[in-house]
Each structure stands twice: as C-alpha cells, then as structure tokens.
Design a protein around this motif. Sequence first.
Motif, mmCIF file in Angstrom:
data_model
loop_
_atom_site.group_PDB
_atom_site.id
_atom_site.type_symbol
_atom_site.label_atom_id
_atom_site.label_comp_id
_atom_site.label_asym_id
_atom_site.label_seq_id
_atom_site.Cartn_x
_atom_site.Cartn_y
_atom_site.Cartn_z
ATOM 1 N N ARG A 1 -4.103 0.169 -5.426
ATOM 2 C CA ARG A 1 -3.959 0.474 -3.999
ATOM 3 C C ARG A 1 -5.246 0.127 -3.251
ATOM 4 N NH1 ARG A 1 -5.008 4.513 -0.419
ATOM 5 N NH2 ARG A 1 -3.468 4.849 1.209
ATOM 6 N N GLN A 2 -6.386 0.446 -3.848
ATOM 7 C CA GLN A 2 -7.673 0.132 -3.229
ATOM 8 C C GLN A 2 -7.849 -1.376 -3.042
ATOM 9 O OE1 GLN A 2 -9.900 2.194 -1.837
ATOM 10 N NE2 GLN A 2 -11.039 0.387 -1.188
ATOM 11 N N ALA A 3 -7.422 -2.159 -4.016
ATOM 12 C CA ALA A 3 -7.498 -3.615 -3.893
ATOM 13 C C ALA A 3 -6.648 -4.097 -2.713
ATOM 14 C CB ALA A 3 -7.051 -4.282 -5.186
ATOM 15 N N CYS A 4 -5.509 -3.461 -2.517
ATOM 16 C CA CYS A 4 -4.651 -3.804 -1.374
ATOM 17 C C CYS A 4 -5.347 -3.468 -0.060
ATOM 18 C CB CYS A 4 -3.325 -3.044 -1.451
ATOM 19 S SG CYS A 4 -2.292 -3.462 -2.867
ATOM 20 N N LEU A 5 -5.998 -2.317 -0.014
ATOM 21 C CA LEU A 5 -6.731 -1.928 1.192
ATOM 22 C C LEU A 5 -7.821 -2.947 1.518
ATOM 23 C CD1 LEU A 5 -7.037 1.902 0.499
ATOM 24 C CD2 LEU A 5 -5.679 0.837 2.305
ATOM 25 N N GLU A 6 -8.491 -3.427 0.480
ATOM 26 C CA GLU A 6 -9.540 -4.424 0.683
ATOM 27 C C GLU A 6 -8.955 -5.744 1.181
ATOM 28 O OE1 GLU A 6 -11.677 -4.444 -3.036
ATOM 29 O OE2 GLU A 6 -12.256 -2.343 -2.767
ATOM 30 N N ILE B 1 0.848 -1.198 0.000
ATOM 31 C CA ILE B 1 0.000 0.000 0.000
ATOM 32 C C ILE B 1 0.881 1.245 0.000
ATOM 33 C CG2 ILE B 1 -1.620 1.372 1.382
ATOM 34 C CD1 ILE B 1 -2.811 -1.366 2.326
ATOM 35 N N ALA B 2 1.904 1.251 0.837
ATOM 36 C CA ALA B 2 2.820 2.397 0.906
ATOM 37 C C ALA B 2 3.551 2.598 -0.410
ATOM 38 C CB ALA B 2 3.820 2.204 2.047
ATOM 39 N N TRP B 3 3.931 1.504 -1.074
ATOM 40 C CA TRP B 3 4.610 1.614 -2.364
ATOM 41 C C TRP B 3 3.697 2.314 -3.365
ATOM 42 C CZ3 TRP B 3 4.024 0.582 -7.442
ATOM 43 C CH2 TRP B 3 5.159 0.648 -8.246
ATOM 44 N N TYR B 4 2.438 1.865 -3.427
ATOM 45 C CA TYR B 4 1.494 2.497 -4.355
ATOM 46 C C TYR B 4 1.262 3.964 -4.000
ATOM 47 C CZ TYR B 4 0.364 -1.789 -6.833
ATOM 48 O OH TYR B 4 0.436 -2.920 -7.617
ATOM 49 N N SER B 5 1.196 4.279 -2.727
ATOM 50 C CA SER B 5 1.003 5.677 -2.310
ATOM 51 C C SER B 5 2.172 6.542 -2.756
ATOM 52 C CB SER B 5 0.841 5.757 -0.789
ATOM 53 O OG SER B 5 -0.329 5.089 -0.383
ATOM 54 N N ARG B 6 3.398 6.052 -2.552
ATOM 55 C CA ARG B 6 4.581 6.810 -2.986
ATOM 56 C C ARG B 6 4.606 6.972 -4.498
ATOM 57 N NH1 ARG B 6 6.928 3.341 0.772
ATOM 58 N NH2 ARG B 6 7.828 2.074 -0.905
ATOM 59 N N ARG B 7 4.250 5.908 -5.201
ATOM 60 C CA ARG B 7 4.250 5.953 -6.668
ATOM 61 C C ARG B 7 3.205 6.941 -7.181
ATOM 62 N NH1 ARG B 7 6.165 2.401 -10.738
ATOM 63 N NH2 ARG B 7 5.762 3.508 -12.672
ATOM 64 N N ASP C 1 -8.168 -5.382 4.826
ATOM 65 C CA ASP C 1 -9.393 -5.522 5.616
ATOM 66 C C ASP C 1 -9.821 -6.986 5.701
ATOM 67 O OD1 ASP C 1 -9.408 -2.779 5.954
ATOM 68 O OD2 ASP C 1 -10.984 -2.423 4.470
ATOM 69 N N ARG C 2 -9.646 -7.727 4.605
ATOM 70 C CA ARG C 2 -10.024 -9.135 4.588
ATOM 71 C C ARG C 2 -9.188 -9.954 5.579
ATOM 72 N NH1 ARG C 2 -9.730 -12.083 -0.950
ATOM 73 N NH2 ARG C 2 -9.253 -9.921 -1.387
ATOM 74 N N LEU C 3 -7.961 -9.510 5.830
ATOM 75 C CA LEU C 3 -7.105 -10.217 6.779
ATOM 76 C C LEU C 3 -7.669 -10.199 8.200
ATOM 77 C CD1 LEU C 3 -3.524 -9.221 5.616
ATOM 78 C CD2 LEU C 3 -4.404 -11.547 5.889
ATOM 79 N N GLU C 4 -8.541 -9.234 8.486
ATOM 80 C CA GLU C 4 -9.142 -9.145 9.826
ATOM 81 C C GLU C 4 -9.805 -10.460 10.235
ATOM 82 O OE1 GLU C 4 -9.550 -6.379 12.014
ATOM 83 O OE2 GLU C 4 -8.106 -5.282 10.798
ATOM 84 N N ASP C 5 -10.510 -11.078 9.282
ATOM 85 C CA ASP C 5 -11.265 -12.293 9.588
ATOM 86 C C ASP C 5 -10.721 -13.526 8.873
ATOM 87 O OD1 ASP C 5 -13.155 -10.871 11.179
ATOM 88 O OD2 ASP C 5 -14.118 -10.169 9.336
ATOM 89 N N ALA C 6 -9.536 -13.420 8.301
ATOM 90 C CA ALA C 6 -8.997 -14.522 7.512
ATOM 91 C C ALA C 6 -8.543 -15.677 8.389
ATOM 92 C CB ALA C 6 -7.826 -14.027 6.667
ATOM 93 N N ASP C 7 -8.758 -16.887 7.871
ATOM 94 C CA ASP C 7 -8.232 -18.060 8.566
ATOM 95 C C ASP C 7 -6.743 -18.199 8.212
ATOM 96 O OD1 ASP C 7 -8.127 -19.131 5.976
ATOM 97 O OD2 ASP C 7 -9.792 -20.504 6.295
ATOM 98 N N ALA C 8 -6.091 -19.192 8.785
ATOM 99 C CA ALA C 8 -4.655 -19.366 8.587
ATOM 100 C C ALA C 8 -4.303 -19.597 7.120
ATOM 101 C CB ALA C 8 -4.145 -20.528 9.438
ATOM 102 N N ARG C 9 -5.132 -20.336 6.413
ATOM 103 C CA ARG C 9 -4.854 -20.621 4.999
ATOM 104 C C ARG C 9 -4.926 -19.344 4.161
ATOM 105 N NH1 ARG C 9 -7.361 -25.475 1.388
ATOM 106 N NH2 ARG C 9 -6.234 -24.960 -0.487
ATOM 107 N N GLU C 10 -5.958 -18.556 4.352
ATOM 108 C CA GLU C 10 -6.104 -17.306 3.596
ATOM 109 C C GLU C 10 -5.002 -16.314 3.983
ATOM 110 O OE1 GLU C 10 -8.011 -14.451 0.943
ATOM 111 O OE2 GLU C 10 -7.590 -16.580 1.018
ATOM 112 N N THR C 11 -4.656 -16.272 5.250
ATOM 113 C CA THR C 11 -3.572 -15.398 5.697
ATOM 114 C C THR C 11 -2.269 -15.788 5.008
ATOM 115 O OG1 THR C 11 -4.644 -15.019 7.831
ATOM 116 C CG2 THR C 11 -2.280 -14.611 7.721
#
Length: 105
Positions: A68-73, A41-47, A76-86
């Motif tokens: 960048r928006q896809a990264c933000l999403e 996300i930071a890379w995209y912001s700097r770019r 957010d998805r990591l909040e509820d992600a299981d170990a496999r998705e993480t």
Amino acid sequence: MHDPATPDPQSAPDHTPGSLPDGQDGAAGHEAAVELVEKVIAWYSRRMLAERRAGAAGETLSELAARRQACLEDRDRLEDADARETARLAALYAARLKDLESPAS
C-alpha cells in the motif's frame, strides 16, 4: 504462482510513449491514472482491515502495508509525471487492479 501485487508487465496493455489508456491525454489522463492508483490503495486498505479482523499474522499485515505504501508513493510521483510515466503507471495499475479483483486473489 503469480503475485497479484506485481502484475506481469507483458500482460499490461502496450501503450506507445506519451499515450494514455482509452486515448486519454492531458489532465483527463492524469486523473484517470490517479483514480486507478487510488482504487488499488483502497483495495489494500480493505484487505488490511479484513486481515486484522481475521487475526492475521503480523508479517501478512506488514506485507500489505508495504505494498500500500508503494502505491501511495506512486500516487505522489504522478504529481510531476510526464505523459509517458503517467501512461506507464496507468497501465501498471489497471493490470494490478484487474489481478487484485479477480476471483483467484
């Protein structure tokens, strides 16, 4: 030509379901995954800032903003992600960060 925003899934580390990079698990693995996503996300912001300063076309900025928006999403998805998705997201973002930071990008 390879698009650095979408790394080749075959080049990403192969993790077994439930495993995380570098043998991490639980909260430490989750934090590592979040950190990787935030670095991208930071890379995209700097770019985006650099492109704005250089007077880039609107479509270039729009494309960077969408990525960048896809990264933000994903973050957010990591909040509820299981170990496999993480683990999947951590591997994806580790590969993406490597591609973005390579001298060719």
